[in-house]
Design an enzyme around this catalytic site. Structure first.
Site, PDB file in Angstrom:
ATOM      1  N   MET A  78      -1.971  -2.294  -3.800  1.00 52.89           N
ATOM      2  CA  MET A  78      -2.520  -2.417  -2.450  1.00 52.89           C
ATOM      3  C   MET A  78      -4.045  -2.503  -2.441  1.00 52.89           C
ATOM      4  SD  MET A  78      -0.066   0.310  -0.446  1.00 52.89           S
ATOM      5  CE  MET A  78      -0.767  -0.068   1.173  1.00 52.89           C
ATOM      6  N   HIS A  79      -4.594  -2.850  -1.290  1.00 50.09           N
ATOM      7  CA  HIS A  79      -6.015  -2.725  -0.942  1.00 50.09           C
ATOM      8  C   HIS A  79      -6.943  -3.740  -1.612  1.00 50.09           C
ATOM      9  CE1 HIS A  79      -4.576   1.047   0.619  1.00 50.09           C
ATOM     10  NE2 HIS A  79      -4.433   1.582  -0.573  1.00 50.09           N
ATOM     11  N   ASP A 237       2.951  -1.719  -2.960  1.00 51.44           N
ATOM     12  CA  ASP A 237       3.778  -1.138  -4.021  1.00 51.44           C
ATOM     13  C   ASP A 237       4.424   0.187  -3.625  1.00 51.44           C
ATOM     14  OD1 ASP A 237       1.349   0.217  -4.023  1.00 51.44           O
ATOM     15  OD2 ASP A 237       0.920  -0.144  -6.136  1.00 51.44           O
TER      16      ASP A 237
END
Length: 494
Positions: A78-79, A237
């Site tokens: 992520m991110h 995830d």
């Protein structure tokens, strides 16, 4: 029908082939490097991710009838900020989830824009790992490159774009950008404007189990797949791992002991006003969840065994640990090797071993590392309990869940029963399940999870150790505040 699950991780991309009953038919992976150009920086070339797909999927399908593949679903780290120009070329290496270069941007967001306003707009406050601070950093530090940005994407969405040609994301991954109104499940126009972006630069938002398109003909031919294969929006995830372990719907919970560690608690409704203590995000099942995140979990054990001890047998290093006691004289470990998210939100935090003596053994220090990660997980569990969440059991996934010693220690420290799913491939399995829903094999994420997720074994806590671990946890909790100023000095000199 077959379904492909993709787990786009930090060190490798893993692929699994699942049939509609949930049986895993094959697994393969491709590894790649992470760049650390400066202390605290972490970035990756998205071309490596796509190369992994081009190599991994044909290998996954070897010996199987590819014509039966009906869908692909991806769970991804992520991110991360993936910036594309108008020709769909990657402008700069993707800035990853564990990158800490955005200290000034996080301070601006939390102090100048203000945490109360951020909570109103997004449901969360700013952390260094989130995408919005990365966008601001790029705008501030690389203005020429920033002026070329035509599309902002997240890592797994870049793969989906290469598969389908579509610019899309899902609600769970979008939740971790700080550009998304989590309560309303849509981009926040005010946050986009604040970061110098427009809605046209952002991917279209879908529920995780929705189809975003089918494979491009040339991609299908290269991968050896039918052109009509459906691609699901997929999930971040942690949400994908939750689906893959059956943490769907209120009353469930999942702990992941991967590179990072997470405590994932599904909720029926959006939890307003808690995002300054624990993340409040959209779930891949169409609802929401609370999530605590520690930046270094199984990576702490890998660092200790591989890099410090120069060993490669983790089980052997844990063989002499006595899980039947919690000796108060044993040393402590703070697992903040990459800074920390929950609950400290401190990129300057560092790891520390405290309380060693001449009698301290190698085994004692290995135990301290495992215990320190478990205590950091407990920090997030305690936040959830303070919000009135009933935490009585949890599934567990990730590489750390393969250690019986670690699981026993975690169950005793948290005081809850831990459930090991029959399938250990959390994000990839969840991705395949989302693909099955997108392709119509199941009518919902809940029905899919209820039909195919099963458990392998349970680890029950030892009540006789509860008070001893409570005392050690309270001592451990006091160490970060005591060392915080020293950590800032150390980080400032790096």
């Amino acid at each position: 029908m077959y379904f492909i699950g993709v787990d786009l991780g930090t060190s490798a991309c893993k692929f699994l082939l699942m049939d509609e009953r949930g049986e895993i038919l094959n697994i393969t992976s491709r590894s790649y490097d992470v760049e650390f150009p400066r202390p605290g920086w972490s970035q990756q070339d998205p071309a490596d991710w796509w190369r992994a797909v081009r190599e991994g999927v044909p290998e996954l399908l070897s010996g199987f009838d590819a014509a039966q593949v009906a869908g692909i679903g991806c769970g991804g780290q992520m991110h991360g900020l993936v910036a594309l120009d108008e020709k769909d070329e990657v402008i700069r290496p993707a800035i990853l989830w564990n990158d800490g270069r955005t200290v000034e941007q996080v301070r601006y967001l939390n102090e100048t824009v203000g945490t109360s306003r951020l909570l109103e707009l997004t449901g969360n406050i700013a952390y260094a790992g989130f995408t919005a601070p990365k966008v601001l950093w790029m705008r501030d530090e690389e203005p020429e490159l920033f002026s070329r940005v035509a599309h902002v994407m997240l890592p797994k969405d870049y793969l989906n774009h290469r598969l389908t040609g579509v610019y899309a994301t899902d609600v769970s991954d979008a939740s971790g950008t700080l550009l998304f109104d989590v309560a309303r499940r849509t981009w926040s126009e005010e946050m986009l404007a604040l970061c110098g972006l427009t809605a046209s630069q952002m991917p279209e938002v879908h529920e995780s189990y929705e189809a975003i398109g089918t494979l491009l003909p040339e991609v299908a031919a290269e991968l050896g797949l039918p052109a009509g294969v459906v691609v699901a929006a997929g999930a971040g995830d942690n949400a994908a791992a939750a689906v893959g372990t059956g943490a769907v719907g209120a009353g469930t919970m999942n702990i992941s002991l991967g590179t990072s560690g997470t405590v994932f608690i599904p909720t029926t409704d959006f939890a307003a006003g808690v995002g300054d203590r624990i993340h409040s995000f959209c779930h891949a099942d169409g609802a929401w969840h609370l999530m605590g995140c520690i930046l270094s979990a199984a990576s702490c054990n890998a660092w200790w065994v591989n890099d410090v001890l120069g060993a490669d047998d983790m089980a052997a290093e844990q063989a002499n640990i006595d899980v039947r006691s919690a000796d108060p004289s044993l040393p402590y470990f703070l697992p903040y090797l990459m800074g920390e998210r929950t609950p400290h939100n401190d990129v300057s935090a560092r790891g520390a071993l405290v309380g060693m003596s001449m009698s301290t053994t190698r085994s004692d220090l290995t135990r301290a590392v495992l215990e320190g990660v478990a205590f950091a997980v407990r920090d997030s569990v305690e936040i959830a309990r303070s919000l009135g969440v009933d935490v009585s059991s949890s599934t567990v996934c990730g590489g750390g869940a393969r250690s019986a010693v670690w699981l026993r220690m975690l169950a005793d420290i948290l005081g809850i029963e831990l459930v090991l799913p029959a399938t250990e491939q959390g994000p990839g399995y969840g991705g395949a399940m989302l693909a099955a829903v997108a392709a119509g094999a199941y009518d919902s994420v809940a029905s899919c999870a209820g039909s195919i997720v099963s458990e392998r074994e349970r680890v029950t806590p030892n009540p006789d150790l509860a008070s001893a671990y409570d005392r050690r946890y309270q001592v451990w909790r006091g160490m970060y505040p005591a060392l915080r100023g020293s950590f800032a000095e150390v980080a400032g000199g790096e």
